[in-house]
Design a protein around this motif. Structure first.
Motif, PDB file in Angstrom:
ATOM      1  N   GLY A   1       0.809  -1.211   0.000  1.00 17.70           N
ATOM      2  CA  GLY A   1       0.000   0.000   0.000  1.00 17.70           C
ATOM      3  C   GLY A   1       0.840   1.258   0.000  1.00 17.70           C
ATOM      4  O   GLY A   1       0.529   2.230  -0.704  1.00 17.70           O
ATOM      5  N   THR A   2       1.921   1.256   0.786  1.00 19.85           N
ATOM      6  CA  THR A   2       2.808   2.418   0.838  1.00 19.85           C
ATOM      7  C   THR A   2       3.503   2.646  -0.492  1.00 19.85           C
ATOM      8  O   THR A   2       3.600   3.787  -0.975  1.00 19.85           O
ATOM      9  CB  THR A   2       3.854   2.230   1.950  1.00 19.85           C
ATOM     10  OG1 THR A   2       3.193   2.086   3.212  1.00 19.85           O
ATOM     11  CG2 THR A   2       4.804   3.410   2.017  1.00 19.85           C
ATOM     12  N   LYS A   3       3.975   1.582  -1.101  1.00 25.37           N
ATOM     13  CA  LYS A   3       4.646   1.707  -2.400  1.00 25.37           C
ATOM     14  C   LYS A   3       3.697   2.280  -3.460  1.00 25.37           C
ATOM     15  O   LYS A   3       4.075   3.162  -4.228  1.00 25.37           O
ATOM     16  CB  LYS A   3       5.188   0.343  -2.845  1.00 25.37           C
ATOM     17  CG  LYS A   3       6.367  -0.150  -2.030  1.00 25.37           C
ATOM     18  CD  LYS A   3       6.774  -1.556  -2.396  1.00 25.37           C
ATOM     19  CE  LYS A   3       7.414  -1.636  -3.749  1.00 25.37           C
ATOM     20  NZ  LYS A   3       7.985  -2.986  -4.020  1.00 25.37           N
ATOM     21  N   LYS A   4       2.478   1.783  -3.476  1.00 21.57           N
ATOM     22  CA  LYS A   4       1.516   2.271  -4.463  1.00 21.57           C
ATOM     23  C   LYS A   4       1.172   3.740  -4.208  1.00 21.57           C
ATOM     24  O   LYS A   4       1.061   4.536  -5.148  1.00 21.57           O
ATOM     25  CB  LYS A   4       0.237   1.426  -4.429  1.00 21.57           C
ATOM     26  CG  LYS A   4      -0.786   1.833  -5.492  1.00 21.57           C
ATOM     27  CD  LYS A   4      -2.010   0.965  -5.450  1.00 21.57           C
ATOM     28  CE  LYS A   4      -2.954   1.286  -6.610  1.00 21.57           C
ATOM     29  NZ  LYS A   4      -3.335   2.700  -6.690  1.00 21.57           N
ATOM     30  N   MET A   5       1.018   4.103  -2.938  1.00 22.05           N
ATOM     31  CA  MET A   5       0.679   5.478  -2.586  1.00 22.05           C
ATOM     32  C   MET A   5       1.741   6.450  -3.102  1.00 22.05           C
ATOM     33  O   MET A   5       1.431   7.439  -3.774  1.00 22.05           O
ATOM     34  CB  MET A   5       0.568   5.595  -1.056  1.00 22.05           C
ATOM     35  CG  MET A   5       0.017   6.904  -0.555  1.00 22.05           C
ATOM     36  SD  MET A   5       0.097   7.031   1.270  1.00 22.05           S
ATOM     37  CE  MET A   5      -0.724   5.508   1.757  1.00 22.05           C
ATOM     38  N   VAL A   6       2.998   6.157  -2.814  1.00 24.46           N
ATOM     39  CA  VAL A   6       4.085   7.055  -3.213  1.00 24.46           C
ATOM     40  C   VAL A   6       4.246   7.066  -4.734  1.00 24.46           C
ATOM     41  O   VAL A   6       4.444   8.125  -5.339  1.00 24.46           O
ATOM     42  CB  VAL A   6       5.400   6.648  -2.522  1.00 24.46           C
ATOM     43  CG1 VAL A   6       6.556   7.528  -3.005  1.00 24.46           C
ATOM     44  CG2 VAL A   6       5.271   6.764  -1.006  1.00 24.46           C
ATOM     45  N   ALA A   7       4.145   5.897  -5.355  1.00 26.98           N
ATOM     46  CA  ALA A   7       4.285   5.823  -6.811  1.00 26.98           C
ATOM     47  C   ALA A   7       3.181   6.624  -7.506  1.00 26.98           C
ATOM     48  O   ALA A   7       3.437   7.321  -8.501  1.00 26.98           O
ATOM     49  CB  ALA A   7       4.258   4.369  -7.271  1.00 26.98           C
ATOM     50  N   ASP A   8       1.975   6.535  -7.001  1.00 27.09           N
ATOM     51  CA  ASP A   8       0.875   7.296  -7.595  1.00 27.09           C
ATOM     52  C   ASP A   8       1.102   8.796  -7.452  1.00 27.09           C
ATOM     53  O   ASP A   8       0.845   9.569  -8.394  1.00 27.09           O
ATOM     54  CB  ASP A   8      -0.449   6.908  -6.943  1.00 27.09           C
ATOM     55  CG  ASP A   8      -0.943   5.532  -7.376  1.00 27.09           C
ATOM     56  OD1 ASP A   8      -0.371   4.968  -8.339  1.00 27.09           O
ATOM     57  OD2 ASP A   8      -1.881   5.013  -6.747  1.00 27.09           O
ATOM     58  N   TRP A   9       1.559   9.246  -6.273  1.00 30.94           N
ATOM     59  CA  TRP A   9       1.834  10.674  -6.089  1.00 30.94           C
ATOM     60  C   TRP A   9       2.913  11.149  -7.051  1.00 30.94           C
ATOM     61  O   TRP A   9       2.796  12.216  -7.665  1.00 30.94           O
ATOM     62  CB  TRP A   9       2.260  10.951  -4.647  1.00 30.94           C
ATOM     63  CG  TRP A   9       1.148  10.869  -3.655  1.00 30.94           C
ATOM     64  CD1 TRP A   9      -0.190  10.978  -3.908  1.00 30.94           C
ATOM     65  CD2 TRP A   9       1.279  10.660  -2.248  1.00 30.94           C
ATOM     66  NE1 TRP A   9      -0.903  10.846  -2.737  1.00 30.94           N
ATOM     67  CE2 TRP A   9      -0.031  10.656  -1.698  1.00 30.94           C
ATOM     68  CE3 TRP A   9       2.358  10.469  -1.386  1.00 30.94           C
ATOM     69  CZ2 TRP A   9      -0.264  10.472  -0.337  1.00 30.94           C
ATOM     70  CZ3 TRP A   9       2.118  10.290  -0.030  1.00 30.94           C
ATOM     71  CH2 TRP A   9       0.822  10.293   0.488  1.00 30.94           C
ATOM     72  N   LEU A  10       3.974  10.356  -7.184  1.00 35.45           N
ATOM     73  CA  LEU A  10       5.054  10.726  -8.092  1.00 35.45           C
ATOM     74  C   LEU A  10       4.566  10.819  -9.533  1.00 35.45           C
ATOM     75  O   LEU A  10       4.870  11.780 -10.255  1.00 35.45           O
ATOM     76  CB  LEU A  10       6.192   9.705  -7.997  1.00 35.45           C
ATOM     77  CG  LEU A  10       7.072   9.761  -6.751  1.00 35.45           C
ATOM     78  CD1 LEU A  10       7.895   8.482  -6.627  1.00 35.45           C
ATOM     79  CD2 LEU A  10       8.001  10.981  -6.790  1.00 35.45           C
ATOM     80  N   ALA A  11       3.813   9.811  -9.956  1.00 32.03           N
ATOM     81  CA  ALA A  11       3.346   9.767 -11.341  1.00 32.03           C
ATOM     82  C   ALA A  11       2.352  10.883 -11.642  1.00 32.03           C
ATOM     83  O   ALA A  11       2.323  11.425 -12.760  1.00 32.03           O
ATOM     84  CB  ALA A  11       2.715   8.409 -11.645  1.00 32.03           C
ATOM     85  N   ASP A  12       1.556  11.259 -10.657  1.00 28.88           N
ATOM     86  CA  ASP A  12       0.509  12.269 -10.869  1.00 28.88           C
ATOM     87  C   ASP A  12       0.993  13.696 -10.697  1.00 28.88           C
ATOM     88  O   ASP A  12       0.302  14.627 -11.114  1.00 28.88           O
ATOM     89  CB  ASP A  12      -0.656  12.028  -9.892  1.00 28.88           C
ATOM     90  CG  ASP A  12      -1.428  10.759 -10.200  1.00 28.88           C
ATOM     91  OD1 ASP A  12      -1.270  10.235 -11.321  1.00 28.88           O
ATOM     92  OD2 ASP A  12      -2.157  10.278  -9.319  1.00 28.88           O
ATOM     93  N   ASN A  13       2.184  13.885 -10.085  1.00 30.63           N
ATOM     94  CA  ASN A  13       2.612  15.253  -9.806  1.00 30.63           C
ATOM     95  C   ASN A  13       4.062  15.486 -10.229  1.00 30.63           C
ATOM     96  O   ASN A  13       4.323  16.036 -11.296  1.00 30.63           O
ATOM     97  CB  ASN A  13       2.416  15.576  -8.326  1.00 30.63           C
ATOM     98  CG  ASN A  13       2.319  17.067  -8.053  1.00 30.63           C
ATOM     99  OD1 ASN A  13       2.008  17.850  -8.942  1.00 30.63           O
ATOM    100  ND2 ASN A  13       2.583  17.476  -6.824  1.00 30.63           N
ATOM    101  N   MET A  14       5.014  15.045  -9.434  1.00 30.60           N
ATOM    102  CA  MET A  14       6.415  15.353  -9.712  1.00 30.60           C
ATOM    103  C   MET A  14       6.870  14.871 -11.087  1.00 30.60           C
ATOM    104  O   MET A  14       7.604  15.563 -11.804  1.00 30.60           O
ATOM    105  CB  MET A  14       7.322  14.752  -8.636  1.00 30.60           C
ATOM    106  CG  MET A  14       8.800  15.074  -8.811  1.00 30.60           C
ATOM    107  SD  MET A  14       9.854  14.322  -7.556  1.00 30.60           S
ATOM    108  CE  MET A  14       9.373  15.233  -6.092  1.00 30.60           C
ATOM    109  N   LEU A  15       6.459  13.673 -11.481  1.00 31.12           N
ATOM    110  CA  LEU A  15       6.941  13.078 -12.731  1.00 31.12           C
ATOM    111  C   LEU A  15       5.866  13.058 -13.817  1.00 31.12           C
ATOM    112  O   LEU A  15       6.002  12.354 -14.816  1.00 31.12           O
ATOM    113  CB  LEU A  15       7.433  11.647 -12.464  1.00 31.12           C
ATOM    114  CG  LEU A  15       8.512  11.493 -11.392  1.00 31.12           C
ATOM    115  CD1 LEU A  15       8.865  10.018 -11.193  1.00 31.12           C
ATOM    116  CD2 LEU A  15       9.763  12.291 -11.758  1.00 31.12           C
ATOM    117  N   SER A  16       4.813  13.829 -13.637  1.00 30.51           N
ATOM    118  CA  SER A  16       3.668  13.753 -14.539  1.00 30.51           C
ATOM    119  C   SER A  16       4.003  14.140 -15.982  1.00 30.51           C
ATOM    120  O   SER A  16       3.334  13.685 -16.911  1.00 30.51           O
ATOM    121  CB  SER A  16       2.518  14.629 -14.021  1.00 30.51           C
ATOM    122  OG  SER A  16       2.922  15.989 -13.939  1.00 30.51           O
TER     123      SER A  16
END
Length: 307
Positions: free
Chosen positions: A206-221
């Motif tokens: 769950g933690t891995k998915k949470m951080v990966a989603d934030w990265l993909a949706d914002n910093m690395l979008s």
């Protein structure tokens, strides 16, 4: 920029010059001055989230539990977001050992709604564990040469979930090679309560998915194949074998290497001086007041937790 010693001496001098004044009042005013100066320079709303985990201890000598990120912090963020301009974006100054995963999720999602994901995280010294998760939710992270992030592996009942799962994999391999070792590993795992290993797996994934989603949706979008790049970053942040402990320090060069959008604080001398002045004002405050955590904004609103 005043050094820590210079700023500390200034606070002491002002306390002595205003006999009868509470030290906390002097500290509050100086922190507010430093935050206001930083916000004015950057032209952005600014919030500081400062934990006294490096200085404040509980009766047993450990870090006070309220130094961590908790659901109670939402009250502080709501208090300081109130009246802040939203369209200019948010600079979040972060100094924390980490804390609860779901409390962190709630804070990030709240700030996303308030500032439309336009968030820069500034780390004057340390943002570990869940603090690193918050940093990964931003568009950009500003780090000094001395600053660090840390692994995002969750801790379950005080034990590292990644470490437990790593031991299980090791046990399987050793038992396959030497079946007699099953007796040894049975004793190792006997200490875990029912459901503990499943909770470790659930929390880790769950933690891995949470951080990966934030990265993909914002910093690395804006990156090509943002999700794959985000997943690769998360794998590095949760790499058990290549880190020494949960408190492993990822310095600027490592953060850049693994794919985070980081900027060196030293690239802007004025910004460096302003950020470190803010940092020094908090370190000096923790040395004098009972507060163990501050959440404050550049307009002078303040919320704190006392031991």
């Amino acid at each position: 920029m005043p050094t820590w010693n210079e700023l500390d001496a200034r606070i002491s001098k002002e306390i002595q010059a205003n006999k009868g004044a509470e030290p906390s009042a002097v500290c509050d005013r100086i922190r507010a001055e430093q935050l206001e100066a930083l916000a004015e320079y950057r032209g952005r709303s600014t919030i500081s989230y400062y934990s006294g985990f490096l200085q404040k201890r509980d009766a047993a000598g450990g870090v006070h539990p309220e130094c961590a990120i908790t659901d109670f912090d939402m009250n502080g963020f709501m208090a300081v977001v109130h009246n802040l301009p939203r369209k200019s974006g948010l600079d979040l100054i972060l100094h924390t050992p980490g804390g609860g995963t779901e409390a962190t999720r709630a804070l990030v999602e709240y700030l996303y709604q308030m500032f439309d994901k336009d968030i820069t995280v500034i780390v004057p010294q340390i943002a570990m564990s869940a603090g690193t998760m918050i940093a990964c939710a931003s568009q950009e992270i500003i780090l000094g040469k001395h600053s660090c992030l840390g692994p995002t592996d969750p801790q379950i009942n005080g034990l590292p979930a990644l470490g437990v799962l790593h031991e299980i994999d090791r046990a399987i391999e050793e038992i396959k090679a030497e079946p007699a070792k099953q007796l040894v590993w049975q004793e190792v795992f006997r200490k875990f309560p029912p459901g503990f290993i499943a909770n470790c797996e659930r929390s880790q994934e769950g933690t891995k998915k949470m951080v990966a989603d934030w990265l993909a949706d914002n910093m690395l979008s804006d990156a090509d194949d943002a999700q794959s790049k985000a997943d690769a970053v998360v794998e590095q942040l949760t790499n058990f074998k290549d880190t020494t402990e949960h408190g492993h320090h990822f310095l600027y060069s490592k953060c850049k290497e693994i794919g985070l959008n980081v900027r060196a604080l030293e690239d802007d001398q004025n910004l460096q001086e302003l950020v470190l002045s803010v940092h020094h004002s908090y370190v000096a405050s923790f040395a004098r007041v009972r507060s163990i955590k501050f959440i404050e904004n550049s307009l002078g609103a303040s919320w704190n937790v006392s031991a």
